[in-house]
Design an enzyme around this catalytic site. Structure first.
Site, PDB file in Angstrom:
ATOM      1  N   LYS A   1     -88.976 -15.884 -17.502  1.00 29.30           N
ATOM      2  CA  LYS A   1     -88.514 -17.493 -17.404  1.00 29.30           C
ATOM      3  C   LYS A   1     -88.128 -17.904 -16.320  1.00 29.30           C
ATOM      4  O   LYS A   1     -88.696 -18.832 -15.443  1.00 29.30           O
ATOM      5  CB  LYS A   1     -87.413 -17.702 -18.454  1.00 29.30           C
ATOM      6  CG  LYS A   1     -87.389 -19.065 -18.785  1.00 29.30           C
ATOM      7  CD  LYS A   1     -86.248 -19.387 -19.626  1.00 29.30           C
ATOM      8  CE  LYS A   1     -84.805 -19.174 -18.859  1.00 29.30           C
ATOM      9  NZ  LYS A   1     -83.697 -19.644 -19.378  1.00 29.30           N
TER      10      LYS A   1
ATOM     11  N   ASP B   1     -88.172 -21.661 -22.667  1.00 32.70           N
ATOM     12  CA  ASP B   1     -86.598 -21.449 -22.890  1.00 32.70           C
ATOM     13  C   ASP B   1     -86.497 -21.645 -24.549  1.00 32.70           C
ATOM     14  O   ASP B   1     -87.705 -22.076 -25.203  1.00 32.70           O
ATOM     15  CB  ASP B   1     -85.670 -22.231 -22.074  1.00 32.70           C
ATOM     16  CG  ASP B   1     -85.829 -23.765 -22.547  1.00 32.70           C
ATOM     17  OD1 ASP B   1     -86.787 -24.214 -23.106  1.00 32.70           O
ATOM     18  OD2 ASP B   1     -84.985 -24.424 -21.982  1.00 32.70           O
TER      19      ASP B   1
END
Length: 211
Positions: free
Chosen positions: A120, A138
């Site tokens: 991420k 997320d």
């Protein structure tokens, strides 16, 4: 959800916010990298409040090494998991100085090899610092993708893959920012603000909040 509906969703998000970006404060790819590492399980606001005290004078890899682990830890102690994050940041700075002349590598594998940097974080840096059309999933984006029916998936990687497949190419660069901001301020976890939502009629969520 059909392609036409997905395209309309992003067209509306773009119309409402033509130039979205991260809410983290940074002045270089390095500062963005560090801010994203610190933001794991923490709010962007809390990270900004901390980094404003040391980025101006120590906002480079060598600068944070000169600052040292103890002082950095003290600066970020208001952020969750601050001890672990401080150690990861210092180790990351050491690697950047020793292997990359203090610069952030424009390479996914190299980014993910840095302490505290996962997929991420790498996606955020590649997107926001280097302009690649990556999509960092997320908790906000995972929720929005599943709740709306835009790109449902059982885990973040599955959602990321589906978004890469389904988001029209012309919207892919900013898709991450639009979705995270939508999840942060409109499609919130406990009680989504459906009456205020600009894509309410396109969303496939069955339990919409009444006006």
């Amino acid at each position: 959800m059909n392609p036409a509906k997905r395209r309309e969703i992003f067209a509306r998000l773009q119309a409402a916010d033509p130039a979205p970006t991260t809410e983290l404060h940074y002045a270089s790819p390095f500062q963005l990298l560090i801010a994203v590492v610190l933001s794991a399980q923490a709010t962007d606001k809390s990270v900004n409040l901390a980094t404003r005290h040391f980025f101006p004078q120590h906002g480079t890899a060598q600068g944070l090494l000169d600052l040292g682990l103890e002082r950095l830890t003290d600066y970020i102690k208001t952020i969750g998991l601050y001890r672990t994050k401080a150690r990861n940041v210092i180790r990351t700075c050491q690697i950047l100085v020793e292997q990359y002349q203090g610069e952030v590598p424009h390479d996914r594998a190299a980014l993910e090899a840095l302490p505290g940097v996962g997929r991420k974080t790498a996606n955020v840096v590649l997107n926001t610092a280097f302009g690649e059309p990556t999509i960092a999933v997320d908790t906000h984006i995972f929720r929005v993708a599943n709740r709306t029916g835009l790109a449902p998936g059982k885990n973040v990687l599955e959602v990321e893959r589906k978004l890469e497949k389904f988001v029209p190419p012309e919207y892919r660069l900013n898709a991450h920012h639009w979705l995270i901001l939508h999840g942060r301020y409109i499609c919130i976890a406990r009680k989504p603000k459906c009456p205020q939502c600009g894509i309410n009629d396109l969303c496939e969520y069955r339990h919409k909040t009444p006006a």
